[in-house]
Design a protein around this motif. Structure first.
Motif, PDB file in Angstrom:
ATOM      1  N   CYS A  42       0.837  -1.205   0.000  1.00  0.00           N
ATOM      2  CA  CYS A  42       0.000   0.000   0.000  1.00  0.00           C
ATOM      3  C   CYS A  42       0.869   1.252   0.000  1.00  0.00           C
ATOM      4  N   HIS A  44       0.088   4.068   1.045  1.00  0.00           N
ATOM      5  CA  HIS A  44      -0.162   4.932   2.208  1.00  0.00           C
ATOM      6  C   HIS A  44       0.884   4.658   3.283  1.00  0.00           C
ATOM      7  N   LYS A  45       0.822   3.486   3.926  1.00  0.00           N
ATOM      8  CA  LYS A  45       1.828   3.165   4.951  1.00  0.00           C
ATOM      9  C   LYS A  45       2.255   1.712   4.881  1.00  0.00           C
ATOM     10  N   GLY A  46       2.256   1.154   3.664  1.00  0.00           N
ATOM     11  CA  GLY A  46       2.869  -0.161   3.483  1.00  0.00           C
ATOM     12  C   GLY A  46       2.000  -1.350   3.814  1.00  0.00           C
ATOM     13  N   GLY A  47       0.704  -1.160   3.926  1.00  0.00           N
ATOM     14  CA  GLY A  47      -0.182  -2.277   4.246  1.00  0.00           C
ATOM     15  C   GLY A  47      -0.208  -3.330   3.141  1.00  0.00           C
ATOM     16  N   CYS A  61      -7.602  -1.246   1.496  1.00  0.00           N
ATOM     17  CA  CYS A  61      -6.432  -1.673   2.269  1.00  0.00           C
ATOM     18  C   CYS A  61      -6.894  -2.078   3.672  1.00  0.00           C
ATOM     19  N   LEU A  63      -5.367  -1.936   6.448  1.00  0.00           N
ATOM     20  CA  LEU A  63      -4.856  -1.156   7.585  1.00  0.00           C
ATOM     21  C   LEU A  63      -5.678   0.090   7.874  1.00  0.00           C
ATOM     22  N   HIS A  64      -5.933   0.909   6.848  1.00  0.00           N
ATOM     23  CA  HIS A  64      -6.648   2.169   7.108  1.00  0.00           C
ATOM     24  C   HIS A  64      -7.813   2.377   6.152  1.00  0.00           C
ATOM     25  N   LEU A  65      -8.143   1.333   5.379  1.00  0.00           N
ATOM     26  CA  LEU A  65      -9.351   1.329   4.546  1.00  0.00           C
ATOM     27  C   LEU A  65      -9.353   2.374   3.441  1.00  0.00           C
ATOM     28  N   ASN A  66      -8.177   2.807   3.002  1.00  0.00           N
ATOM     29  CA  ASN A  66      -8.165   3.576   1.759  1.00  0.00           C
ATOM     30  C   ASN A  66      -8.554   2.649   0.606  1.00  0.00           C
TER      31      ASN A  66
HETATM   32  S1  FES Z   1      -1.404   1.370   4.906  1.00  0.00           S
HETATM   33 FE1  FES Z   1      -2.937   1.057   3.424  1.00  0.00          FE
HETATM   34  S2  FES Z   1      -4.445   2.533   3.874  1.00  0.00           S
HETATM   35 FE2  FES Z   1      -2.861   2.896   5.328  1.00  0.00          FE
END
Ligand code: FES
Length: 100
Positions: A42, A44-47, A61, A63-66
């Motif tokens: 991901c 965003h932060k590697g999810g 994703c 982790l944070h549902l983006n």
């Molecule tokens: S790591 Fe994927 S939405 Fe934050």
């Protein structure tokens, strides 16, 4: 296009991560039987995107549902877009192309 594995490694409605030439690729098996392939990490932060929830259009994703469009890689929630890869089936074998 190169073979990367069997479609039977991916339950319908889920994704799995494949290592291809040192890159981690998420391949998703949609419930209509079609495949999509994106970068696995991901932006965003590697999810782990292959563990995200999917429908026929998007992946969330875990982790944070983006959300991203599985076909275009375009972000649906203001994040960087995903790299997407052409992916086809040859009988049961998943064939992956270069990123578009
Ligand atoms: S790591 Fe994927 S939405 Fe934050």
């Amino acid at each position: 296009m190169r073979p990367i594995g069997s479609v039977h490694e991916i339950p319908p409605g889920e994704g799995r991560t494949f290592a291809v030439d040192g890159q981690m690729i998420a391949v998703f098996r949609l419930r209509d039987g079609s495949l999509r392939a994106t970068q696995a990490v991901c932006p965003h932060k590697g999810g782990p995107l292959a563990d995200g929830q999917i429908d026929l259009k998007q992946v969330l994703c875990p982790l944070h549902l983006n959300a991203w469009d599985l076909t275009t890689g375009c972000s649906l929630s203001g994040q960087p877009d995903l790299a997407v890869y052409p992916v086809h089936l040859d009988h049961d074998t998943i064939l992956l192309g270069d990123p578009t």
